[in-house]
Design a protein around this motif. Sequence first.
Motif, PDB file in Angstrom:
ATOM      1  N   PRO A   1     -18.882  25.729  26.650  1.00 34.80           N
ATOM      2  CA  PRO A   1     -20.266  26.027  26.238  1.00 34.80           C
ATOM      3  C   PRO A   1     -20.500  27.476  25.834  1.00 34.80           C
ATOM      4  N   MET A   2     -19.929  28.435  26.593  1.00 37.72           N
ATOM      5  CA  MET A   2     -20.155  29.837  26.286  1.00 37.72           C
ATOM      6  C   MET A   2     -19.658  30.174  24.880  1.00 37.72           C
ATOM      7  N   PHE A   3     -18.474  29.681  24.537  1.00 41.39           N
ATOM      8  CA  PHE A   3     -17.913  29.980  23.225  1.00 41.39           C
ATOM      9  C   PHE A   3     -18.560  29.134  22.131  1.00 41.39           C
ATOM     10  N   PHE A   4     -19.135  28.007  22.491  1.00 45.42           N
ATOM     11  CA  PHE A   4     -19.920  27.226  21.538  1.00 45.42           C
ATOM     12  C   PHE A   4     -21.124  28.046  21.071  1.00 45.42           C
ATOM     13  N   PHE A   5     -21.817  28.674  22.031  1.00 43.42           N
ATOM     14  CA  PHE A   5     -22.954  29.523  21.686  1.00 43.42           C
ATOM     15  C   PHE A   5     -22.500  30.787  20.941  1.00 43.42           C
ATOM     16  N   LEU A   6     -21.354  31.334  21.335  1.00 41.83           N
ATOM     17  CA  LEU A   6     -20.813  32.508  20.662  1.00 41.83           C
ATOM     18  C   LEU A   6     -20.500  32.212  19.201  1.00 41.83           C
ATOM     19  N   CYS A   7     -19.972  31.035  18.954  1.00 40.70           N
ATOM     20  CA  CYS A   7     -19.637  30.613  17.599  1.00 40.70           C
ATOM     21  C   CYS A   7     -20.900  30.567  16.729  1.00 40.70           C
ATOM     22  N   HIS A   8     -21.958  29.981  17.272  1.00 32.76           N
ATOM     23  CA  HIS A   8     -23.224  29.926  16.544  1.00 32.76           C
ATOM     24  C   HIS A   8     -23.822  31.320  16.374  1.00 32.76           C
ATOM     25  N   PHE A   9     -23.663  32.162  17.381  1.00 32.89           N
ATOM     26  CA  PHE A   9     -24.196  33.526  17.302  1.00 32.89           C
ATOM     27  C   PHE A   9     -23.493  34.306  16.195  1.00 32.89           C
ATOM     28  N   SER A  10     -22.176  34.126  16.065  1.00 32.19           N
ATOM     29  CA  SER A  10     -21.423  34.790  14.995  1.00 32.19           C
ATOM     30  C   SER A  10     -21.862  34.286  13.627  1.00 32.19           C
ATOM     31  N   PHE A  11     -22.116  32.980  13.531  1.00 25.37           N
ATOM     32  CA  PHE A  11     -22.590  32.413  12.270  1.00 25.37           C
ATOM     33  C   PHE A  11     -23.950  32.987  11.899  1.00 25.37           C
ATOM     34  N   VAL A  12     -24.836  33.122  12.886  1.00 25.87           N
ATOM     35  CA  VAL A  12     -26.166  33.683  12.636  1.00 25.87           C
ATOM     36  C   VAL A  12     -26.063  35.142  12.205  1.00 25.87           C
TER      37      VAL A  12
END
Length: 312
Positions: free
Chosen positions: A56-67
């Motif tokens: 989950p943490m890296f799932f959110f990190l992935c989206h944060f990088s995309f944003v």
Amino acid sequence: MNNRNQTTEFILLGLSSLPVHQRLLFVVFLLMYFTTLLGDVAIITVIKMDAQLHSPMFFFLCHFSFVDICVVSITVPQLLIILLSERKSISFSACIAQLFFFLWICNMEFFLLASMAYDRYVAICRPLHYTMVVSKNVCVQMVTVSWVVTALHALLHTLMTSHLSFCASNIIHHFFCDVPPLLKLSCSDISINELVIFTEGGLMLLCPLIFITVSYVGIISTILKIRSIEGRSKAFSTCSSHFTLVALFYGSVFFMYFRPSTSFALDYDRVVSVVYTILIPMANPFIYSLRNKDVKMALQKAFGRAKMSCKM
């Protein structure tokens, strides 16, 4: 477009009118843009390729990088065009479109920060229930709801701004189309716009902030119960990068938006805008992702495989 709008295009002044400064700034911001793209693309690629990072943490990190990629791609190319060319104009429709996507993506960052805070809270305060509470479905639902809510928020403010009259000057003292400089430029009554910014806009920022604050109260109280100094230090280190981002984002955005339009200082506003639209997205891979031991190990593995492939 509203019939009262007599302006068909705006002139963006950018950051400096001196040719020497413009050439230097062009090189600096171009390098910063590519640094942001390379850093965030590397993070997304590594997270997608390494099965150990499918949490989950890296799932959110992935989206944060995309944003982050979206934020710089909305603002920096326009800034580079202003710095490089003599033509500094942007059409009314393009300006409104840029405003919508900027508000959408920028607010998405706050919701992702809140989601990360929730992830850290469950990981530290309820570690035995972590996989059940923060499941893949829950993560997907949190991100989906965040995209929808922030899109509606951006649409509201974009529509309200687009219906203002711009019948006097069309010169925007900024390097992209944002709400404060457009309100300052309008010859309409902007009291309703300011009221909506302070109420609905404030609610959009305060809800994630309250969620983050409550999460950190629980995190800190749990960490203080840990007896070993090493255990406390390790727990605090997992939250320090996230807390740094929260402080930077909220500090700059509150300064920029939650003041009466009469108190806007154009030079300061442009500097603050550079901080949260360019500097912070560029620093995010280094502040948050690249300080993570798992991400660094995954990057080393990826570079190792790439080097082996080149040798073969």
